[in-house]
Design a protein around this motif. Structure first.
Motif, mmCIF file in Angstrom:
data_model
loop_
_atom_site.group_PDB
_atom_site.id
_atom_site.type_symbol
_atom_site.label_atom_id
_atom_site.label_comp_id
_atom_site.label_asym_id
_atom_site.label_seq_id
_atom_site.Cartn_x
_atom_site.Cartn_y
_atom_site.Cartn_z
ATOM 1 N N ILE A 1 -11.708 -3.330 5.996
ATOM 2 C CA ILE A 1 -10.582 -3.284 5.120
ATOM 3 C C ILE A 1 -9.477 -2.579 5.526
ATOM 4 O O ILE A 1 -9.601 -1.263 5.873
ATOM 5 C CB ILE A 1 -11.175 -2.580 3.463
ATOM 6 C CG1 ILE A 1 -12.175 -3.259 3.061
ATOM 7 C CG2 ILE A 1 -9.958 -2.250 2.696
ATOM 8 C CD1 ILE A 1 -13.093 -2.521 2.004
ATOM 9 N N ASN B 1 -13.784 0.815 5.714
ATOM 10 C CA ASN B 1 -12.491 0.992 5.117
ATOM 11 C C ASN B 1 -11.780 2.014 5.533
ATOM 12 O O ASN B 1 -11.420 3.194 5.067
ATOM 13 C CB ASN B 1 -12.861 1.441 3.473
ATOM 14 C CG ASN B 1 -11.418 1.463 2.917
ATOM 15 O OD1 ASN B 1 -10.549 1.080 3.227
ATOM 16 N ND2 ASN B 1 -11.706 2.231 1.776
ATOM 17 N N SER C 1 -5.648 3.331 1.807
ATOM 18 C CA SER C 1 -6.327 2.245 1.106
ATOM 19 C C SER C 1 -6.352 2.907 -0.274
ATOM 20 O O SER C 1 -6.696 4.173 -0.263
ATOM 21 C CB SER C 1 -7.697 1.795 1.333
ATOM 22 O OG SER C 1 -7.409 0.785 2.639
ATOM 23 N N VAL D 1 -10.617 1.298 -3.640
ATOM 24 C CA VAL D 1 -11.681 0.254 -3.123
ATOM 25 C C VAL D 1 -12.826 0.678 -3.630
ATOM 26 O O VAL D 1 -13.408 1.731 -3.871
ATOM 27 C CB VAL D 1 -11.540 0.417 -1.528
ATOM 28 C CG1 VAL D 1 -12.774 -0.545 -1.002
ATOM 29 C CG2 VAL D 1 -10.137 0.151 -0.965
ATOM 30 N N ASN E 1 -9.088 6.876 2.138
ATOM 31 C CA ASN E 1 -8.984 6.118 0.778
ATOM 32 C C ASN E 1 -8.885 7.017 -0.365
ATOM 33 O O ASN E 1 -9.181 7.977 -0.360
ATOM 34 C CB ASN E 1 -10.497 5.275 0.674
ATOM 35 C CG ASN E 1 -10.317 4.253 -0.692
ATOM 36 O OD1 ASN E 1 -9.896 3.488 -0.500
ATOM 37 N ND2 ASN E 1 -10.906 4.871 -1.817
#
Length: 195
Positions: free
Chosen positions: A62, A87, A95, A98, A123
């Motif tokens: 990701i 990720n 990000s 998620v 994230n």
């Protein structure tokens, strides 16, 4: 509407068209690939009911994507240093939101390399819930790892790590430089030289 295309390596890729009210769900039966099995570079993406077998590297990568849901997938990765779900994006890229739910992630490393089940780096406000994650590598093993990631929820997971190398550490849930995360109701088994 949606369309189905292949990338340069012949892997099936289904791209989703997004309208202002919802994102359509992307579903595959099985992907057998080298690294990565799937790359996500889009916001508002749903992947469900998928099996990924990756012979060397990431199952799902990701990259700087937001509002991503991965639900009910089976990921099996083998080979050198790799991640079931990576990720991490590129340096400095975040990000947001998620979610990984109801999935089975198995990583089996060899050659003195690290194995990661689910890895979140940078994230914000994600969820990792109701997954079974196992790692078995010849170096450090991380079933679930949060790095530079804030306001995430990690709950109701079963994590198993085995380290078979002489200097390997096995971490069920590992986090560093991460703030305001909720980690609760997980079952953790670790076995290795430095558990």
């Amino acid at each position: 509407s949606d369309s189905v295309t292949t990338d340069n390596n012949g892997h099936w890729v289904r791209s989703c068209w997004i309208d202002e009210n919802r994102a359509s769900a992307c579903t595959w039966d099985s992907i057998i690939a080298q690294s990565p099995g799937i790359t996500i570079n889009a916001n508002y993406t749903v992947i469900e009911g998928l099996a990924v077998n990756s012979s060397d590297g990431d199952g799902i990568w990701i990259n700087q994507s937001s509002h991503v849901v991965i639900d009910g997938v089976l990921i099996n990765t083998t080979g050198t240093e790799h991640w079931g779900i990576n990720n991490s994006g590129v340096s400095g890229a975040q990000s947001y939101n998620v979610t990984v739910n109801n999935s089975i992630i198995q990583t089996d490393g060899n050659g003195g390399n690290k194995a990661y089940g689910i890895y979140y780096n940078q994230n914000i406000e994600g969820n990792i819930e109701n997954n079974t994650v196992s790692t078995n590598g010849t170096a450090d093993n991380y079933a679930i790892a949060l790095q530079n990631s804030d306001n995430n929820i990690v709950t109701r997971n079963t994590v198993i790590t085995y380290g078979t190398g002489g200097t390997s550490d096995s971490f069920g849930i590992y986090y560093s430089s991460s703030d305001d995360n909720i980690i609760s109701n997980n079952v953790i088994f670790t076995d290795g030289e430095g558990t």
